[in-house]
Design a protein around this motif. Structure first.
Motif, PDB file in Angstrom:
ATOM      1  N   LEU A  95      -0.639  -1.497  -4.038  1.00 46.57           N
ATOM      2  CA  LEU A  95      -1.368  -0.271  -4.352  1.00 46.57           C
ATOM      3  C   LEU A  95      -2.063   0.317  -3.132  1.00 46.57           C
ATOM      4  O   LEU A  95      -2.604  -0.403  -2.296  1.00 46.57           O
ATOM      5  CB  LEU A  95      -2.411  -0.549  -5.433  1.00 46.57           C
ATOM      6  CG  LEU A  95      -1.883  -0.873  -6.827  1.00 46.57           C
ATOM      7  CD1 LEU A  95      -3.012  -1.392  -7.704  1.00 46.57           C
ATOM      8  CD2 LEU A  95      -1.236   0.353  -7.450  1.00 46.57           C
ATOM      9  N   LYS A  96      -2.063   1.632  -3.074  1.00 44.12           N
ATOM     10  CA  LYS A  96      -2.898   2.331  -2.106  1.00 44.12           C
ATOM     11  C   LYS A  96      -4.368   2.147  -2.507  1.00 44.12           C
ATOM     12  O   LYS A  96      -4.653   1.800  -3.655  1.00 44.12           O
ATOM     13  CB  LYS A  96      -2.568   3.835  -2.101  1.00 44.12           C
ATOM     14  CG  LYS A  96      -1.151   4.182  -1.687  1.00 44.12           C
ATOM     15  CD  LYS A  96      -0.926   5.683  -1.817  1.00 44.12           C
ATOM     16  CE  LYS A  96       0.496   6.077  -1.464  1.00 44.12           C
ATOM     17  NZ  LYS A  96       0.725   7.539  -1.633  1.00 44.12           N
ATOM     18  N   PRO A  97      -5.314   2.370  -1.601  1.00 41.97           N
ATOM     19  CA  PRO A  97      -6.727   2.368  -2.008  1.00 41.97           C
ATOM     20  C   PRO A  97      -6.937   3.335  -3.177  1.00 41.97           C
ATOM     21  O   PRO A  97      -6.424   4.449  -3.171  1.00 41.97           O
ATOM     22  CB  PRO A  97      -7.452   2.835  -0.749  1.00 41.97           C
ATOM     23  CG  PRO A  97      -6.569   2.390   0.368  1.00 41.97           C
ATOM     24  CD  PRO A  97      -5.159   2.575  -0.142  1.00 41.97           C
ATOM     25  N   LYS A  98      -7.670   2.871  -4.180  1.00 42.69           N
ATOM     26  CA  LYS A  98      -7.901   3.611  -5.417  1.00 42.69           C
ATOM     27  C   LYS A  98      -6.639   3.757  -6.261  1.00 42.69           C
ATOM     28  O   LYS A  98      -6.596   4.575  -7.183  1.00 42.69           O
ATOM     29  CB  LYS A  98      -8.532   4.982  -5.155  1.00 42.69           C
ATOM     30  CG  LYS A  98      -9.896   4.895  -4.486  1.00 42.69           C
ATOM     31  CD  LYS A  98     -10.548   6.255  -4.377  1.00 42.69           C
ATOM     32  CE  LYS A  98     -11.903   6.148  -3.681  1.00 42.69           C
ATOM     33  NZ  LYS A  98     -12.580   7.449  -3.577  1.00 42.69           N
ATOM     34  N   GLY A  99      -5.611   2.957  -5.930  1.00 41.64           N
ATOM     35  CA  GLY A  99      -4.432   2.931  -6.784  1.00 41.64           C
ATOM     36  C   GLY A  99      -4.766   2.315  -8.125  1.00 41.64           C
ATOM     37  O   GLY A  99      -5.784   1.642  -8.285  1.00 41.64           O
TER      38      GLY A  99
ATOM     39  N   ARG B  32       0.806  -1.230   0.000  1.00 42.17           N
ATOM     40  CA  ARG B  32       0.000   0.000   0.000  1.00 42.17           C
ATOM     41  C   ARG B  32       0.836   1.276   0.000  1.00 42.17           C
ATOM     42  O   ARG B  32       0.521   2.242   0.677  1.00 42.17           O
ATOM     43  CB  ARG B  32      -0.964  -0.002   1.184  1.00 42.17           C
ATOM     44  CG  ARG B  32      -2.020  -1.107   1.074  1.00 42.17           C
ATOM     45  CD  ARG B  32      -3.290  -0.738   1.798  1.00 42.17           C
ATOM     46  NE  ARG B  32      -4.354  -1.688   1.490  1.00 42.17           N
ATOM     47  CZ  ARG B  32      -5.628  -1.487   1.742  1.00 42.17           C
ATOM     48  NH1 ARG B  32      -6.017  -0.352   2.312  1.00 42.17           N
ATOM     49  NH2 ARG B  32      -6.544  -2.375   1.436  1.00 42.17           N
ATOM     50  N   THR B  33       1.890   1.274  -0.789  1.00 41.05           N
ATOM     51  CA  THR B  33       2.739   2.465  -0.885  1.00 41.05           C
ATOM     52  C   THR B  33       2.642   3.156  -2.246  1.00 41.05           C
ATOM     53  O   THR B  33       3.125   4.280  -2.396  1.00 41.05           O
ATOM     54  CB  THR B  33       4.210   2.109  -0.628  1.00 41.05           C
ATOM     55  OG1 THR B  33       4.646   1.157  -1.613  1.00 41.05           O
ATOM     56  CG2 THR B  33       4.402   1.516   0.766  1.00 41.05           C
TER      57      THR B  33
ATOM     58  N   GLY C 106      -9.418  -3.878  -1.794  1.00 40.92           N
ATOM     59  CA  GLY C 106      -8.331  -2.922  -1.937  1.00 40.92           C
ATOM     60  C   GLY C 106      -8.733  -1.690  -2.705  1.00 40.92           C
ATOM     61  O   GLY C 106      -8.069  -0.670  -2.657  1.00 40.92           O
ATOM     62  N   LYS C 107      -9.822  -1.794  -3.451  1.00 36.93           N
ATOM     63  CA  LYS C 107     -10.352  -0.687  -4.246  1.00 36.93           C
ATOM     64  C   LYS C 107      -9.342  -0.091  -5.235  1.00 36.93           C
ATOM     65  O   LYS C 107      -9.217   1.115  -5.361  1.00 36.93           O
ATOM     66  CB  LYS C 107     -10.892   0.431  -3.344  1.00 36.93           C
ATOM     67  CG  LYS C 107     -12.056  -0.001  -2.479  1.00 36.93           C
ATOM     68  CD  LYS C 107     -12.626   1.177  -1.718  1.00 36.93           C
ATOM     69  CE  LYS C 107     -13.816   0.752  -0.865  1.00 36.93           C
ATOM     70  NZ  LYS C 107     -14.415   1.844  -0.119  1.00 36.93           N
TER      71      LYS C 107
END
Length: 286
Positions: free
Chosen positions: A238-242, A216-217, A264-265
């Motif tokens: 991935l970050k959320p909405k990545g 999540r970076t 994770g979106k």
């Protein structure tokens, strides 16, 4: 042998042509669409030797380039909006039937004929040998960075694979002011990624600790790998909405786990040379 020069065509002598991994797929018919004889090459630059009677944008001696397309219908919604790459009748640079029923041949040839609408002028201060790969590899990674908003200084993106597409993606991303992490299956390209291309970090995808530390970076990932591989480790970075953008084109289907997409979106995109398919889960924007 290329076709005759039509009234709106430009004929040019091919000086340089890059090698794209899709050329290898086509040569081996790994996508099941190849027909032979086949003359690949779609990162083409050269010098104009002849122009048709109705050509207005080019003259003999101009330095020009051709990418992945050489024709489209010119009248559909996509064409009228300047999105010829979405035209259902678009004609690729090689291995496709042209309007006159001839087969298009690519840049691994001495000369090429192309409609002037699909030719670009090459700047005089840009070395042609270095410029050729920009006509496929370059635009293939530049377009999704811009299209998906992954071009804002300070954003953190990952680049999976450090081949032809990957190294150009790193250079564009750094020029845009992004933080870049290169992701590879082994440590062998760490020095090239960081010391030669200027990447900020390097992650070995088979090292579970490195993957865990990078969870999540990332605001986005440009995945350039053309071999069959797992997407699951990448989704976790991935970050959320990545946004995960696929620009490599493996010959076999990839497994796509659904649950990480839901919880994770992320936003997943397939950004190919010709078509773009945006796939999102129903909760992406909640």
């Amino acid at each position: 042998m290329c076709r005759e020069t039509g009234e709106k065509d430009v004929r040019f002598k091919v000086l340089f042509c890059g090698i794209c991994h899709s050329d290898l797929h086509m040569i081996k018919n790994e996508w099941g669409i190849s027909s032979y004889p086949l003359v690949p090459g779609h990162e083409i630059v050269g010098v104009v030797t002849e122009v048709g009677s109705k050509v207005t944008r080019f003259k003999t001696g101009d330095k020009v380039g051709v990418g992945c397309l050489v024709g489209s219908c010119g009248s559909c919604d996509s064409c009228t909006e300047g999105l010829e790459n979405y035209c259902p009748k678009s004609i690729q640079t090689y291995g496709f039937k042209y309007y006159d029923d001839t087969i298009t041949y690519g840049g691994y040839s001495d000369n090429m004929v192309c409609d002037e609408g699909f030719i670009i002028r090459m700047p005089d201060n840009l070395p042609l040998d270095a410029a050729a790969p920009l006509l496929c590899a370059g635009i293939t990674v530049y377009s999704p960075l811009k299209y998906h908003g992954l071009d804002k200084p300070g954003m953190h993106i990952g680049v999976v694979g450090l081949g032809g597409l990957g190294h150009v993606a790193v250079k564009f991303a750094k020029a845009m002011g992004l933080k870049v992490t290169v992701i590879s299956t082994s440590d062998s390209k760490r020095d090239e990624a960081i010391n030669r291309l200027g990447a900020d970090a390097f992650v070995v995808s088979r090292d579970q600790k490195q993957i865990k530390d990078a969870m999540r970076t990332l605001d986005g990932i440009i995945n350039t790998v053309s071999a069959t591989h797992s997407l699951l480790p990448l989704l976790g970075l991935l970050k959320p909405k990545g946004k995960l953008v696929m620009v490599g084109a493996p010959e076999k289907p990839l497994e796509l786990p659904v649950m990480p997409l839901i919880f994770g979106k992320p936003i997943m995109s397939v950004f190919s040379h010709i078509y773009v398919v945006l796939v999102t889960n129903p909760f992406t924007f909640l």
